[in-house]
Design an enzyme around this catalytic site. Structure first.
Site, PDB file in Angstrom:
ATOM      1  N   THR A  73       0.829  -1.211   0.000  1.00  0.00           N
ATOM      2  CA  THR A  73       0.000   0.000   0.000  1.00  0.00           C
ATOM      3  C   THR A  73       0.866   1.264   0.000  1.00  0.00           C
ATOM      4  O   THR A  73       0.640   2.186  -0.798  1.00  0.00           O
ATOM      5  CB  THR A  73      -0.924   0.001   1.242  1.00  0.00           C
ATOM      6  OG1 THR A  73      -1.755  -1.170   1.180  1.00  0.00           O
ATOM      7  CG2 THR A  73      -1.780   1.247   1.289  1.00  0.00           C
ATOM      8  N   ASN A 152      -5.475  -9.449  -8.006  1.00  0.00           N
ATOM      9  CA  ASN A 152      -5.639 -10.201  -6.769  1.00  0.00           C
ATOM     10  C   ASN A 152      -6.976 -10.929  -6.676  1.00  0.00           C
ATOM     11  O   ASN A 152      -7.093 -11.906  -5.969  1.00  0.00           O
ATOM     12  CB  ASN A 152      -5.469  -9.271  -5.559  1.00  0.00           C
ATOM     13  CG  ASN A 152      -6.246  -7.981  -5.699  1.00  0.00           C
ATOM     14  OD1 ASN A 152      -6.056  -7.228  -6.661  1.00  0.00           O
ATOM     15  ND2 ASN A 152      -7.128  -7.714  -4.764  1.00  0.00           N
ATOM     16  N   CYS A 326     -21.260  -7.582   0.874  1.00  0.00           N
ATOM     17  CA  CYS A 326     -21.158  -7.805   2.325  1.00  0.00           C
ATOM     18  C   CYS A 326     -19.736  -8.072   2.808  1.00  0.00           C
ATOM     19  O   CYS A 326     -19.289  -7.465   3.764  1.00  0.00           O
ATOM     20  CB  CYS A 326     -22.058  -8.922   2.823  1.00  0.00           C
ATOM     21  SG  CYS A 326     -23.736  -8.745   2.269  1.00  0.00           S
TER      22      CYS A 326
END
Ligand SMILES: *Cc1c(COP(=O)(O)O)cnc(C)c1O
Length: 386
Positions: A73, A152, A326
């Site tokens: 990141t 990914n 979700c």
């Protein structure tokens, strides 16, 4: 209790015992600060230098072209934000793709909110960024193109060499998020024409919280963090020596075992994919049928909800993930599945099984044994089926 089966290696991997052993002394006896002049400082410095060489070797870079970060990141943020800020006087346009990891996508969107111009390229239904689509998006103001090597969620592998070459011809630099591919696929930054590359340790059996950014010699990139002069003033902050040592070792092992791991993973994934597609009706593979990450199986089951599949698999001790509603805390399927053009009702039933070096044929068979029943049960309960 039966042994848990972990098939979520794109989320994270366990630390290899060999990696862990290498790290241990740097938590205890060899605790020096690499900036210190004394014996312990020099010892830590040498450990970091060794790790830098191990990481560089894996991608055919020079050690001086690698800076350690806190992970994938941070590397993505630094590559994109620092490069655009440093070069905005020459143009403020940047390009990325619709299937990037959030670490790239949200960073680009952050810049767009600050007034930079952003183009987000669409992908094919298999998840490929097409050369002519990139070509058409490039313009004189384009400074940076950031396109991931392997995805990914659906495993699709891009033709990085071609995309980099098109970017260069238009005067832009090329960054790739290689967090999923480094250590799993051969990468040669020179041959592929990569200017900047992000990687992370915990996806390749190294510790969490460490990664790197490759910055090709000649690219001027300021630091994202300000403070001390570590990492040639490119990343301030005392180095996480044990983690860096572990990352270096993980890279060395990945390089040693790459071909053999890929072959094993491909065999297992093939068996799993074919097993799922032949025994469960109304199922489709997502991502590219052949250009995909070894060990990556991603499918969508019609008429079911991804989260329910995960919960039922978990009750059998099988750990996987989903790009459906979700799981991400949102009601929409993932941006990746939507970018592939999957209708909502199909994208809602997504399942990602990502295999790792320690998975076995028995693990695959166990999944194939329980999954058809799980899907059948959920479909019986589904209002969409009746
Ligand atoms: C995991 C991942 C990241 C984030 O890396 P961290 O080291 O966890 O910050 C970035 N990009 C891709 C493609 C990933 O899979």
């Amino acid at each position: 209790m039966t042994r848990p089966i972990y098939m979520d290696h794109s989320a994270t991997t366990p630390v290899d015992p060999e990696v862990f052993n290498e790290m241990i002394p740097y938590f205890t006896d060899r605790f020096g600060n690499a900036s210190s002049i004394h014996l312990y400082g020099q010892d830590a410095r040498r450990a970091i230098d060794k790790a830098r060489a191990q990481v560089a070797h894996l991608i055919n870079a020079a050690p001086q072209e690698i800076i350690f970060t806190s992970g994938g990141t941070e590397a993505d943020n630094q590559a994109i934000v620092s490069y655009m800020l440093a070069n905005q006087n020459k143009g403020n346009h940047l390009i990325t793709s619709a299937i990037e990891h959030h670490a790239v996508l949200e960073t680009c969107e952050h810049l767009a909110k600050q007034g930079f111009e952003l183009t987000v390229l669409p992908v094919t239904p298999e998840g490929m960024v097409e050369a002519d689509v990139l070509q058409k998006a490039l313009k004189p103001a384009s400074r940076l193109v950031s396109i991931m090597h392997a995805n990914n969620e659906v495993g699709t592998i891009q033709d990085i060499k071609e995309l980099a070459s098109i970017s260069h011809a238009a005067g832009a630099v090329f960054h790739t998020d290689a967090v999923q591919s480094m250590g799993k696929l051969p990468i040669d930054v020179k041959a592929m024409g990569i200017d900047m590359l992000s990687a992370s340790s915990h996806k390749i059996y190294g510790p969490k919280g460490v990664g790197c950014l490759f910055i090709r010699k000649g690219i001027r990139l300021p630091s994202l963090l300000h403070g001390g002069g570590q990492e040639r003033k490119l990343r301030a902050g005392t180095e996480n020596v044990p983690a860096i040592v572990g990352f270096g070792k993980a890279c060395e092992l990945a390089e040693q075992h790459m071909a053999e791991r890929a072959e094993k993973l491909e065999k297992l994934a093939h068996r799993l994919r074919e097993g799922i597609l032949t025994t469960i009706p109304n199922t489709r593979l997502t991502g590219h049928p052949s250009q995909r990450l070894p060990g990556s199986v991603s499918v969508c089951f019609q008429f079911v909800e991804g989260e329910s599949i995960l919960l039922m698999l978990d009750s059998f001790g099988i750990m996987a993930s989903s790009g459906s509603a979700c799981t991400s805390g949102s009601l929409d399927p993932s941006h990746v599945l939507l970018a592939l053009g999957l209708p909502h009702e199909i994208a809602h039933g997504s399942l990602r099984l990502t295999l790792g070096k320690d998975n076995t044929a028995e693990d695959v068979d166990k999944v194939l044994e329980v999954l058809p029943g799980i899907i059948a049960t959920l479909r019986k309960m589904s209002p969409l089926c009746n």
